[in-house]
Design an enzyme around this catalytic site. Structure first.
Site, PDB file in Angstrom:
ATOM      1  N   ASP B  86       0.848  -1.199   0.000  1.00 33.89           N
ATOM      2  CA  ASP B  86       0.000   0.000   0.000  1.00 33.89           C
ATOM      3  C   ASP B  86       0.883   1.248   0.000  1.00 33.89           C
ATOM      4  OD1 ASP B  86      -1.858   2.075   0.549  1.00 33.89           O
ATOM      5  OD2 ASP B  86      -3.167   0.638   1.545  1.00 33.89           O
ATOM      6  N   SER B 136      -6.867   4.112  -1.916  1.00 32.57           N
ATOM      7  CA  SER B 136      -6.708   2.653  -2.049  1.00 32.57           C
ATOM      8  C   SER B 136      -7.989   1.941  -2.478  1.00 32.57           C
ATOM      9  CB  SER B 136      -6.245   2.059  -0.712  1.00 32.57           C
ATOM     10  OG  SER B 136      -5.008   2.584  -0.339  1.00 32.57           O
ATOM     11  N   HIS B 197      -9.881  -2.494   6.156  1.00 35.39           N
ATOM     12  CA  HIS B 197      -9.336  -1.335   5.465  1.00 35.39           C
ATOM     13  C   HIS B 197      -9.509  -1.519   3.965  1.00 35.39           C
ATOM     14  CE1 HIS B 197      -6.086   1.943   5.260  1.00 35.39           C
ATOM     15  NE2 HIS B 197      -7.029   2.395   6.062  1.00 35.39           N
ATOM     16  N   THR B 199      -7.846  -1.731   1.114  1.00 34.95           N
ATOM     17  CA  THR B 199      -7.173  -2.689   0.230  1.00 34.95           C
ATOM     18  C   THR B 199      -7.643  -4.122   0.454  1.00 34.95           C
ATOM     19  OG1 THR B 199      -5.273  -1.217   0.117  1.00 34.95           O
ATOM     20  CG2 THR B 199      -4.932  -3.491  -0.577  1.00 34.95           C
ATOM     21  N   GLU B 312      -4.567  -6.847  16.218  1.00 37.29           N
ATOM     22  CA  GLU B 312      -4.571  -5.504  16.811  1.00 37.29           C
ATOM     23  C   GLU B 312      -5.984  -4.956  16.816  1.00 37.29           C
ATOM     24  OE1 GLU B 312      -3.093  -3.029  18.303  1.00 37.29           O
ATOM     25  OE2 GLU B 312      -1.217  -4.066  18.667  1.00 37.29           O
ATOM     26  N   ASP B 360       2.038   2.786   3.566  1.00 37.51           N
ATOM     27  CA  ASP B 360       1.235   3.979   3.298  1.00 37.51           C
ATOM     28  C   ASP B 360       1.156   4.894   4.521  1.00 37.51           C
ATOM     29  OD1 ASP B 360      -0.947   5.384   1.664  1.00 37.51           O
ATOM     30  OD2 ASP B 360      -2.070   4.805   3.447  1.00 37.51           O
TER      31      ASP B 360
END
Lengths: 239, 538
Positions: B86, B136, B197, B199, B312, B360
């Site tokens: 990314d 993205s 996210h 992507t 996470e 990114d």
């Protein structure tokens, strides 16, 4: 009732400072201190800053700007941080890598003590105090004279006066906030729309974030005794 | 349902004139010229092959290329692995290559990232259907669906309106991952970013708004209109037997707001009361959910058929910080390795997408060191795939977009890539002093055209009218933020082409300069995804 334990102190003309609150015991659960912050020669009205504590969480809140810096120290080596914007009901959450990438380093004791904890070791403890349950410290650091009223039970300052030349800056706690008020504020902040700091670069079409991006995430820290570089804020505005 | 979706993607592709690989977009090679490798082109009788190592290495490369034949039929690839860095623009690749080489004690410039050894490569145009510089969402949508779309939208055709739920309904584009599931292949999504996210989400979700990661992120009107959040779409994925492996960050988007995170104690972000992690294990027989390194490494891959790992609350740690994570996180290479071990058990093949998601973010922060470390981590993940994947696997490595990241000045060879520019003197030897600007100030090799700017401190905008004296700072520190020309709170994406590298069956289709959506068609042709999906329908 905790408030009954407070000792009201009058400002004496010979005293560098007084205290409007002086708790004998640490309140259970959450609590907060509201400070009046003023500076001589500035001509500005005193500002309010609140120090809010609950367990390992500490927030520094500006009612004037309706903004807060909210720290989480459940793991002190890996603190969490949120910047809160009341007016927009938004929150920016920073994770460990974000803080490191931004070079933001925060010590739990310093945040929890309104950035004054480290002063104790550099100033001289006085024999008397204007407050029965507080300790008074005085001294000079790097040309700045300090007069600190410290509450051992809260591990926080009740008053701080700094002087450099003709300029005097004063932080004075004048109100103790109860747990209900603090819990309510934290709960409100928790409900705000949150954005991870790492994501703001992808969100320029968000008007709020676009504004933040263009202005930068400037940390004024003007409410603290020291700035994040460890420099005393005795000479006025500092970024 | 499945055939309806399949028909949709085929119709979409046909309507866009993108079907197959015969439209010239694949850069069909012309008549090869003389290879020039025999050293006989000179006019003075010199033996050019004896010039030096550079000449010999180049000659050897061309000789090897001349031996290769290109005649892969459709469907030659049993498996497909798609790697996406990314924000991994070409300048990031160059800097990371040097960074990795210097980490190994070498000069750096001669180093090659793992995928830079692939036999085929090309350039990819990344603009979205409505922006020169994209985010993205449309770029990954293009890569995995075969058609470009608007910024902010995930695998929805560009006649929809961002954030307008109804406008996207009926305009969903089927992804390569969905086709693979329909074909009976195993599938996996791995990312160091949140699995919700943009992507990773483009591979399995459809959304007119990339930020609808949990229901709490959605307006009530969108929920009422029937749109669903991205996290729930991962769990409710309707094709085949569901995604086999999903590893990454974003735990909080899968947890109800009545439950606290096991690592941070904060409440989940779901208002609908759903615990998607328990739904995962309930839905799939022989499934596991893990959230830390120890649990992940303890998973019995021989018996686990569906694995969800959420390491996470939000994005996973940067590679530079990973070892400091209190709960422990796997590396991108570890996740890739174990994902492949699971997916390879399916005789029908697999499709795996792996994203280095935090390159990114480090760039957005103006922090080159972390961006480069995460790029090297992606290279390591590709190296694992090269070792584990057989010759029947097409591997693509590309980026969704670039960043305004530059490599400037004329540093002497071997100069620390994160350091100040030290050039060469009039004899071509390393200069004794640093290069300086018009004010006599040194400057770093790496920098940004915009962003937070110089320094370590908490004031991220470079507001000073004069450049700082970098002699006073350790600019090679991992926390250092490189200078930026235009002061912004967050550095931005860039609009130039990115690179694509390919190896395995069908890799020869990756050449020249191509539109980003063409990459889907390469994968589709190489693995014959549509035909295999159709053939696998009951």
């Amino acid at each position: 009732m905790f408030y009954k334990a407070l000792m009201l102190l009058a400002l004496g003309s010979l005293s560098a400072h007084g205290a409007s609150v002086c708790p004998a015991t640490a309140p259970a659960g959450a609590w907060g201190l509201e400070y009046q912050v003023s500076a001589s020669q500035s001509g500005a009205e005193p500002r309010q800053v609140q120090l809010l504590r609950r367990g390992a969480q500490t927030a520094l809140y500006s009612p004037e700007h309706q903004m807060a810096e909210w720290w989480h120290f459940e793991d002190p080596k890996r603190p969490g941080f949120s910047r809160v914007f009341d007016q927009q009901q938004r929150r920016i959450d920073y994770y460990m890598g974000d803080l490191r990438a931004l070079g933001v380093q925060a010590q739990q004791e310093e945040v929890e003590s309104f950035a004054a904890r480290h002063l104790l070791g550099q100033l001289t403890k006085q024999g008397s105090s204007p407050c029965e349950h507080a300790e008074r410290y005085q001294g000079e650091i790097n040309g700045v004279s300090y007069d600190l009223l410290w509450s051992p039970v809260l591990a926080a300052p009740l008053a701080i006066v700094t002087r450099k030349g003709e300029v005097e800056r004063r932080w004075q706690a004048d109100k103790l906030l109860g747990k209900d008020a603090v819990n309510a504020r934290f709960a409100t902040w928790q409900r705000y729309r949150e954005t991870d700091f790492a994501d703001i670069g992808d969100m320029e079409n968000d008007p709020f974030l676009a504004k933040m991006i263009n202005q930068g995430f400037i940390e004024h820290r003007e409410h603290a005794v020291y700035n994040d570089q460890g420099q005393p804020l005795a000479t006025g505005h500092s970024h | 349902m499945e055939m309806k979706k399949l028909a949709l993607v085929m119709a979409t592709i046909a309507a866009l004139g993108l079907a197959g690989c015969n439209d010239g977009d694949d850069g069909v090679a012309g008549t090869p010229g003389a290879d020039g490798a025999n050293g006989n082109n000179g006019t003075d009788g010199r033996d050019f092959t004896a010039v030096n190592q550079w000449y010999l290495a180049g000659q050897s490369t061309v000789a090897k290329a001349a031996e290769s034949t290109i005649s892969d039929p459709a469907g030659k690839a049993k498996n497909v692995i798609l790697f996406v860095g990314d924000g991994m623009g070409v300048s990031t690749l160059t800097a990371a290559r040097i960074f990795e080489g210097q980490q190994q004690g070498k000069s750096g410039e001669e180093n090659r990232l793992s995928f830079e050894t692939f036999p085929y490569s090309g350039l990819v145009k990344t603009y979205s259907s409505n922006q020169q510089t994209p985010d993205s969402a449309p770029t990954m949508s293009a890569i995995v669906t075969g058609a470009k779309t608007k910024d902010g939208m995930l695998s929805i055709t560009d006649d929809a309106v961002r954030g307008d739920c109804a406008s996207g309904q009926g305009h969903e584009m089927v992804s390569a991952l969905a086709l693979a599931e329909m074909a009976g292949m195993s599938t996996g999504v791995v990312s160091t970013a949140r699995l919700t996210h943009a992507t990773p989400a483009a591979t399995y979700a459809h959304s007119v708004e990339r930020n609808w990661e949990a229901d709490s992120n959605m307006p009530a009107a969108a929920i009422t209109a029937g749109c669903t959040d991205i996290a729930s779409q991962l769990i409710d994925f309707p094709y085949g037997d569901g995604i086999e492996v999903a590893l990454g960050g974003g735990r909080t988007y899968f947890m109800p707001n009545t439950e606290n995170d096991p690592e941070y104690g904060s409440a989940g972000r779901r208002n609908d009361g759903r615990d998607l992690t328990s739904e995962w294990t309930s839905k799939h027989a022989g499934s596991s959910y893990v959230w830390n390194l120890d649990q992940f490494m303890s998973v019995d891959l021989a018996t686990t058929k569906h694995l969800l790992g959420l390491f996470e609350n939000s994005h996973m740690q940067y590679e530079a910080d990973r070892s400091d994570d209190s709960a422990g996180e796997p590396s991108l290479a570890q996740m890739t390795s174990r994902a492949l071990d699971m997916l390879k058990q399916n005789d029908k093949g697999y499709f795996l997408m792996v994203e280095g998601g935090r390159i990114d973010h480090a760039h957005h922060a103006g922090n080159a060191a972390r961006a480069l470390e995460d790029t090297v981590a992606l290279s390591e993940a590709v190296r694992v795939a090269m070792e584990k994947a057989g010759p029947d696997t097409l591997i693509l490595v590309t980026a969704d977009h670039s960043h305004v990241f530059t490599i400037a000045g004329y540093p002497v060879r071997g100069n620390p890539i994160l350091g100040l520019v030290r050039s060469v003197d009039e004899n071509g030897e390393a200069a004794k002093t640093l290069s300086v600007d018009a004010n006599g100030m040194p400057y770093t090799t790496l920098g940004y055209a915009n962003g937070p700017g110089f320094g370590f401190g908490s004031s991220p905008v470079n507001m000073a009218s004069a450049r700082p004296d970098l002699n006073l700072y350790d600019v090679t520190d991992v926390d250092y933020r490189q200078e930026a020309t235009v002061p912004l709170g967050s550095e931005t994406h860039a609009g130039e082409d990115v690179a694509v590298y390919a190896m395995g069956p069908g890799a020869q289709l990756v050449t020249g300069s191509v539109e980003q959506n063409m990459l889907f068609h390469v994968m589709n042709y190489a693995a014959d995804l549509e035909a295999r999906a159709e053939a696998n329908q009951p």
